[in-house]
Design an enzyme around this catalytic site. Sequence first.
Site, PDB file in Angstrom:
ATOM      1  N   TRP A 101       2.030  34.233  21.651  1.00  0.00           N
ATOM      2  CA  TRP A 101       1.360  33.987  20.368  1.00  0.00           C
ATOM      3  C   TRP A 101       2.221  34.327  19.174  1.00  0.00           C
ATOM      4  O   TRP A 101       2.300  33.559  18.216  1.00  0.00           O
ATOM      5  CB  TRP A 101       0.009  34.710  20.321  1.00  0.00           C
ATOM      6  CG  TRP A 101      -0.940  34.107  21.307  1.00  0.00           C
ATOM      7  CD1 TRP A 101      -1.489  34.721  22.397  1.00  0.00           C
ATOM      8  CD2 TRP A 101      -1.447  32.754  21.319  1.00  0.00           C
ATOM      9  NE1 TRP A 101      -2.296  33.830  23.080  1.00  0.00           N
ATOM     10  CE2 TRP A 101      -2.290  32.635  22.448  1.00  0.00           C
ATOM     11  CE3 TRP A 101      -1.261  31.644  20.498  1.00  0.00           C
ATOM     12  CZ2 TRP A 101      -2.942  31.436  22.763  1.00  0.00           C
ATOM     13  CZ3 TRP A 101      -1.912  30.457  20.812  1.00  0.00           C
ATOM     14  CH2 TRP A 101      -2.741  30.359  21.927  1.00  0.00           C
ATOM     15  N   ASP A 171      -1.996  39.344  13.689  1.00  0.00           N
ATOM     16  CA  ASP A 171      -2.923  38.492  14.430  1.00  0.00           C
ATOM     17  C   ASP A 171      -3.688  39.409  15.393  1.00  0.00           C
ATOM     18  O   ASP A 171      -3.094  39.985  16.307  1.00  0.00           O
ATOM     19  CB  ASP A 171      -2.103  37.439  15.201  1.00  0.00           C
ATOM     20  CG  ASP A 171      -2.946  36.579  16.144  1.00  0.00           C
ATOM     21  OD1 ASP A 171      -4.167  36.806  16.253  1.00  0.00           O
ATOM     22  OD2 ASP A 171      -2.360  35.676  16.785  1.00  0.00           O
ATOM     23  N   LYS A 195     -12.396  35.150  21.223  1.00  0.00           N
ATOM     24  CA  LYS A 195     -12.052  36.111  22.266  1.00  0.00           C
ATOM     25  C   LYS A 195     -13.062  37.254  22.262  1.00  0.00           C
ATOM     26  O   LYS A 195     -13.726  37.505  23.243  1.00  0.00           O
ATOM     27  CB  LYS A 195     -10.630  36.667  22.056  1.00  0.00           C
ATOM     28  CG  LYS A 195      -9.573  35.616  21.745  1.00  0.00           C
ATOM     29  CD  LYS A 195      -9.143  34.822  22.962  1.00  0.00           C
ATOM     30  CE  LYS A 195      -8.428  33.519  22.672  1.00  0.00           C
ATOM     31  NZ  LYS A 195      -7.185  33.575  21.916  1.00  0.00           N
TER      32      LYS A 195
HETATM   33  C1  LIG Z   1      -6.135  32.557  21.404  1.00  0.00           C
HETATM   34  C2  LIG Z   1      -5.130  33.127  20.486  1.00  0.00           C
HETATM   35  C3  LIG Z   1      -4.570  32.386  19.425  1.00  0.00           C
HETATM   36  C4  LIG Z   1      -4.889  30.923  19.200  1.00  0.00           C
HETATM   37  O1  LIG Z   1      -6.167  30.761  18.753  1.00  0.00           O
HETATM   38  P1  LIG Z   1      -6.764  29.303  18.426  1.00  0.00           P
HETATM   39  O2  LIG Z   1      -8.069  29.670  17.793  1.00  0.00           O
HETATM   40  O3  LIG Z   1      -6.885  28.586  19.718  1.00  0.00           O
HETATM   41  O4  LIG Z   1      -5.851  28.635  17.484  1.00  0.00           O
HETATM   42  C5  LIG Z   1      -3.689  33.010  18.581  1.00  0.00           C
HETATM   43  N1  LIG Z   1      -3.348  34.295  18.758  1.00  0.00           N
HETATM   44  C6  LIG Z   1      -3.844  35.040  19.771  1.00  0.00           C
HETATM   45  C7  LIG Z   1      -3.452  36.467  19.908  1.00  0.00           C
HETATM   46  C8  LIG Z   1      -4.753  34.474  20.657  1.00  0.00           C
HETATM   47  O5  LIG Z   1      -5.258  35.213  21.666  1.00  0.00           O
END
Ligand SMILES: *Cc1c(COP(=O)(O)O)cnc(C)c1O
Length: 359
Positions: A101, A171, A195
Amino acid sequence: MRKKNYFAGPSVLPVEVLEQIRDNIVDYRGEGLSMIEASHRGGMFEEMYDECLASFRRLLGIGDDYDVYFLGGGATLQFTMIPLNFLTEGKVADYCKTGSWANKAASDAQKIGKVNVIFDGKESGYTTLPDPATLRPSENSAYLYLCANETIGGIEWKSFPDTGSVPLIADMSSDILSRPVDVSRFAMIYGGVQKNLGPAGATFIIMRKDMLERRRENLTAYMDYGLHSKEKGLYNTPPVFSIWAVKLVLDWIERNGGLQGMDRRAEEKSGLIYSVIDSSDFFRSPVDKAVRSRMNIVFRLPSEELEARFISESKAEGMLGLKGHRSVGGLRASLYNALPLEDVKALADFMVEFERKNG
Ligand SMILES: *Cc1c(COP(=O)(O)O)cnc(C)c1O
């Protein structure tokens, strides 16, 4: 009979929340219409939205000097919006490449401006993280970027670098509200909600207001954090269904001990699985013990054949989502906030029994 859900995302929701949605989906609290049929301007949506943002602020202790709102486009859109807004001419952005990511975010930023990779976990196969105390932002750094929990690799920052006056951006898609966080150390925290917070659709944005002074001029409307700040995320139609469900999940977290409660749950649940792994030569964790994730537990078996058998036999027991991400292989159990303790115990028992039969 509900399955045991270890999917990495979209992922398990509290059953109470699903029941509240079911009970209100046709007629929201006797209003005579559904939340997902109502205008996002005024009325019952905005009332719910304001409560949702207030609850988010309470849980994380977010000060008035921060904006909080939701956008569409997933966490992935932020990989572009962040450099587009803040990586301006003459500046450089510092990225910690720690796995899938963070690396995607860095790669998007490189197309927009100058990126300095201040940590790259490539040599270890992205199984470890730097000591935060050793990280120094570049001169002229627009921001330092990191991914708090690498959902695919299964590693999680246990503490964060002190970047001084350089804005720290994180993030937190996959570990938000699983532990207390000192928001005041961050210029921006964001993540997809699918998540740990709700169904896919919304991305939460927490941003210190003074960041807006640093942004590029002449951005198109949706790309401009300034506009979203002014409109509190309601410049265009927000993902209303997702936001409604997030509101219910936040209420559930508040009823279940807030972040302290979630922190204890995460410690207990991940501890159960890691102790099975640690006390066995059959299961193996590929990641540095000091930074292993409490949300996404990546593990290996002695052979790929056994891993395939583990996946098919666990599925037959009603356990879903244990296959590792295709990019790293092996197995992965995601133990997000909403996953009940009993389902984690069931997985630990299954692992012990699987080893007994196949070890
Ligand atoms: C799932 C995830 C993403 C991507 O998220 P989307 O909503 O599918 O764009 C980005 N960063 C992390 C840490 C993730 O777990």
